[in-house]
Structures are given as C-alpha cells and as structure tokens.
Design a protein around this motif. Structure first.
Motif, PDB file in Angstrom:
ATOM      1  N   CYS A  28      35.763  54.841  39.855  1.00  0.00           N
ATOM      2  CA  CYS A  28      35.969  53.494  39.314  1.00  0.00           C
ATOM      3  C   CYS A  28      36.409  52.564  40.441  1.00  0.00           C
ATOM      4  O   CYS A  28      37.429  52.801  41.095  1.00  0.00           O
ATOM      5  CB  CYS A  28      37.023  53.536  38.211  1.00  0.00           C
ATOM      6  SG  CYS A  28      37.558  51.918  37.676  1.00  0.00           S
TER       7      CYS A  28
ATOM      8  N   PHE B 214      37.705  49.624  40.336  1.00  0.00           N
ATOM      9  CA  PHE B 214      38.994  48.961  40.129  1.00  0.00           C
ATOM     10  C   PHE B 214      40.162  49.922  40.376  1.00  0.00           C
ATOM     11  O   PHE B 214      41.222  49.517  40.867  1.00  0.00           O
ATOM     12  CB  PHE B 214      39.077  48.326  38.740  1.00  0.00           C
ATOM     13  CG  PHE B 214      38.192  47.106  38.582  1.00  0.00           C
ATOM     14  CD1 PHE B 214      37.614  46.486  39.688  1.00  0.00           C
ATOM     15  CD2 PHE B 214      37.947  46.564  37.335  1.00  0.00           C
ATOM     16  CE1 PHE B 214      36.805  45.362  39.555  1.00  0.00           C
ATOM     17  CE2 PHE B 214      37.138  45.436  37.181  1.00  0.00           C
ATOM     18  CZ  PHE B 214      36.566  44.839  38.283  1.00  0.00           C
ATOM     19  N   CYS B 215      39.971  51.207  40.063  1.00  0.00           N
ATOM     20  CA  CYS B 215      41.006  52.194  40.392  1.00  0.00           C
ATOM     21  C   CYS B 215      41.134  52.323  41.909  1.00  0.00           C
ATOM     22  O   CYS B 215      42.234  52.479  42.450  1.00  0.00           O
ATOM     23  CB  CYS B 215      40.678  53.547  39.767  1.00  0.00           C
ATOM     24  SG  CYS B 215      40.978  53.608  37.987  1.00  0.00           S
TER      25      CYS B 215
ATOM     26  N   HIS C 178      43.885  53.189  34.123  1.00  0.00           N
ATOM     27  CA  HIS C 178      42.447  53.138  33.827  1.00  0.00           C
ATOM     28  C   HIS C 178      42.203  53.208  32.327  1.00  0.00           C
ATOM     29  O   HIS C 178      42.389  54.238  31.703  1.00  0.00           O
ATOM     30  CB  HIS C 178      41.686  54.281  34.522  1.00  0.00           C
ATOM     31  CG  HIS C 178      40.209  54.203  34.257  1.00  0.00           C
ATOM     32  ND1 HIS C 178      39.348  53.513  35.072  1.00  0.00           N
ATOM     33  CD2 HIS C 178      39.463  54.692  33.238  1.00  0.00           C
ATOM     34  CE1 HIS C 178      38.127  53.586  34.569  1.00  0.00           C
ATOM     35  NE2 HIS C 178      38.167  54.300  33.452  1.00  0.00           N
TER      36      HIS C 178
ATOM     37  N   HIS D 286      36.587  49.453  33.285  1.00  0.00           N
ATOM     38  CA  HIS D 286      38.038  49.376  33.455  1.00  0.00           C
ATOM     39  C   HIS D 286      38.382  47.948  33.036  1.00  0.00           C
ATOM     40  O   HIS D 286      37.831  46.999  33.616  1.00  0.00           O
ATOM     41  CB  HIS D 286      38.370  49.656  34.937  1.00  0.00           C
ATOM     42  CG  HIS D 286      39.833  49.695  35.264  1.00  0.00           C
ATOM     43  ND1 HIS D 286      40.392  50.634  36.107  1.00  0.00           N
ATOM     44  CD2 HIS D 286      40.850  48.876  34.898  1.00  0.00           C
ATOM     45  CE1 HIS D 286      41.694  50.409  36.239  1.00  0.00           C
ATOM     46  NE2 HIS D 286      41.990  49.343  35.513  1.00  0.00           N
TER      47      HIS D 286
HETATM   48 ZN   LIG Z   1      39.552  52.378  36.729  1.00  0.00          ZN
END
Ligand SMILES: [Zn+2]
Length: 132
Positions: free
Chosen positions: A4, A6-7, A46, A92
């Motif tokens: 991910c 964004f993670c 998440h 996310h």
């Molecule tokens: Zn994420």
C-alpha cells in the motif's frame, strides 16, 4: 499492508510532501492535484473503506479536514475548499481536500501531475500557514 503506497508514506519508505501529522493521521499533497494545494488526509492505520472506520477515527478525520481547510484556503486564495472521498485509486482511506474557485472543479479527470518544485513550494507555504 505491504504494497500500500499510503502505508509506505506513513512508514517513511516512500517520499511525500507532508503538510501535517499527528499520532493517528497524516496529511500530504496529492501528486496529481485537481487544483494546486490538493491535500489527502489518511488515518495511519490501514483501513480500506471510510465507513469501516470506528466512530472516533471517522469524526477525527473530518475535524482535521476542517482544521486544515482554513490554512489551505488562505494559502491558495480559493473561494472554497471542497471535500471528496472515492477510495478506488488506493485501498487506504483518504479524504481529499481540494481548493476550488468555481463549480464543477471537483472532478478527478482534471487531476494533473505536479512537478516536485511546485509541490515543495506549496508544501512549505501550507506548513508555514498551519504553524502560524
Ligand atoms: Zn495502507
């Protein structure tokens, strides 16, 4: 979640122009802004779907949106700050805050990649306005 984006941003493994953060949330510039200054706010945890967030996180993300809208409006001289959530691009949760100057601008088809220079400059302006 390993793949991910964004993670990865949260973990500092992917670069981002971060305008604000606290222990639970992160706000950074969207690299494909609908208008300059377009911010994405994410929970650090998440979670894919916004309506799966617990009540506390859900209300906090919108209260952060309101806190950031003021400085963002000032910096961009936008008429209003628009807010939108779709959630298909990245799985996310992310709330988009978009400076708007007239109706019908809140259209993802208008998103264009911004240069590193533009993003860096905007990030600096917003950070400065938030800290004032
Ligand atoms: Zn994420």
């Amino acid at each position: 979640m390993d793949n991910c984006i964004f993670c990865k941003i949260r973990d500092g493994k992917s670069p981002a122009f971060i305008v604000w953060e606290n222990e639970k949330f992160l706000a950074f510039l969207d690299i494909f802004p609908i208008n300059p200054g377009h911010i994405d706010i994410i929970p650090k945890e998440h979670i894919d779907y916004i309506f799966d967030m617990n009540d506390e996180l859900y209300s906090e993300i919108f209260s952060i949106a309101r806190q950031l809208a003021g400085p963002l409006k000032k910096v961009t001289e936008a008429k209003k700050i628009g807010i939108t959530v779709e959630g298909f691009g990245v799985p996310h949760v992310h709330v988009h805050l978009v400076p708007l100057y007239k109706g019908f601008e809140l259209d993802p088809n208008r998103a264009k990649k911004a240069s590193e220079e533009e993003l860096a400059e905007m990030c600096e302006k917003i950070r400065r306005e938030i800290s004032d």
